[in-house]
Design an enzyme around this catalytic site. Structure first.
Site, short mmCIF file in Angstrom:
data_model
loop_
_atom_site.label_atom_id
_atom_site.label_comp_id
_atom_site.label_asym_id
_atom_site.label_seq_id
_atom_site.Cartn_x
_atom_site.Cartn_y
_atom_site.Cartn_z
N ASP A 105 31.63 55.47 46.26
CA ASP A 105 32.24 56.33 45.26
C ASP A 105 33.75 56.05 45.14
O ASP A 105 34.37 55.54 46.07
CB ASP A 105 32.05 57.81 45.63
N1 URA Z 1 27.17 58.43 49.98
C1 URA Z 1 27.99 59.07 49.13
O1 URA Z 1 27.81 60.23 48.84
N2 URA Z 1 29.02 58.38 48.62
C2 URA Z 1 29.30 57.09 48.91
O2 URA Z 1 30.28 56.52 48.41
C3 URA Z 1 28.43 56.45 49.79
C4 URA Z 1 27.37 57.13 50.32
#
Ligand code: URA
Length: 248
Positions: A105
């Site tokens: 993310d």
């Molecule tokens: N899980 C999440 O919620 N975000 C990420 O970036 C990776 C795994």
């Protein structure tokens, strides 16, 4: 750097040097549209266009897999409608386009693998191989043993229970807990949704390992090519042992 035409043909996997000479003498090879029959003609593999029987001859692409220490504030996708910084902005100086293996993310940091090897990427992301992803997660609140057990056993996200996970409690602070969470799936916002589901929203998220490959001390924003040994290990966890041959 210039090289002999017959050497170029053999590096492209079309012929041995000797066979390459025969192809050239037979008038089957053109360079920039002109038939070349003189042995020892030197060409620039970057700039000159070589064809055999009219077909473009290209060198096999060097396979490249790197790890990036993604900082927060970068998107993993190529096309972001909001025009935010992209992880590929951090890969200046690479001669080839690389694609991320999975996503992190915008506000997640840590280990992101990028590669131009489509087969490796597909295998690593395929649910069948259950490659472990390890995260260091800071969650709100002090987590109780029952919540840890629920995370480990699997929680329901959109009607589907997550696969067994592993949790280690690293630090308990007055209003936060730092966990190490290992999951073997890659569902959308999985870690954030799992933790929210047990009542502990994620405050900070960092991936520290992808299968056998560890982030280690790679500085934030920096990247490095994987070692031959790391590549062999990645092929192993993705179901297909393969000799280390990063140049092929
Ligand atoms: N899980 C999440 O919620 N975000 C990420 O970036 C990776 C795994």
């Amino acid at each position: 750097m210039k090289e002999r035409l017959q050497k170029f043909l053999s590096r492209a996997g079309l012929a041995s040097r000797r066979q390459g000479e025969e192809l050239i003498q037979a008038g089957r090879v053109t360079v920039n549209g002109r038939v070349v029959t003189t042995l020892g003609t030197r060409i620039d593999p970057e700039a000159d266009e070589v064809r055999l029987d009219g077909e473009r001859v290209r060198l096999p692409r060097r396979r490249l897999t790197v790890m990036l220490h993604k900082p927060e504030g970068y998107v993993t996708t190529r096309h972001d409608p909001q025009g935010r910084p992209q992880v590929t902005d951090l890969l200046g100086g690479l001669e080839t386009s690389l694609y991320p293996i999975g996503r992190l993310d915008y506000d997640t940091s840590g280990l992101l693998l990028l590669t131009n090897d489509g087969e490796l990427a597909n295998r690593l992301m395929h649910p069948r191989f259950k490659v472990a992803k390890i995260y260091r997660v800071t969650v709100a609140g002090v987590i109780a043993a029952a919540a840890v057990q629920r995370l480990e056993a699997g929680v329901k996200l959109a009607g589907r229970t997550t696969a067994p996970a592993r949790v280690r409690v690293l630090k308990v602070l007055p209003e936060r807990t730092v966990l190490e969470l290992t999951i073997r799936e890659g569902r959308y916002h999985q870690v954030k949704r799992m933790c929210a589901q047990v009542g502990h929203p994620v405050l900070k998220l960092k991936r520290i390992a992808y299968g056998p490959v560890k982030l280690g001390r790679l500085p934030r924003g920096a990247y490095r090519e994987l070692s031959a040994q790391e590549l062999v290990q990645l092929w192993e966890v993705s179901g297909r042992p393969k000799a280390a041959n990063p140049k092929s």
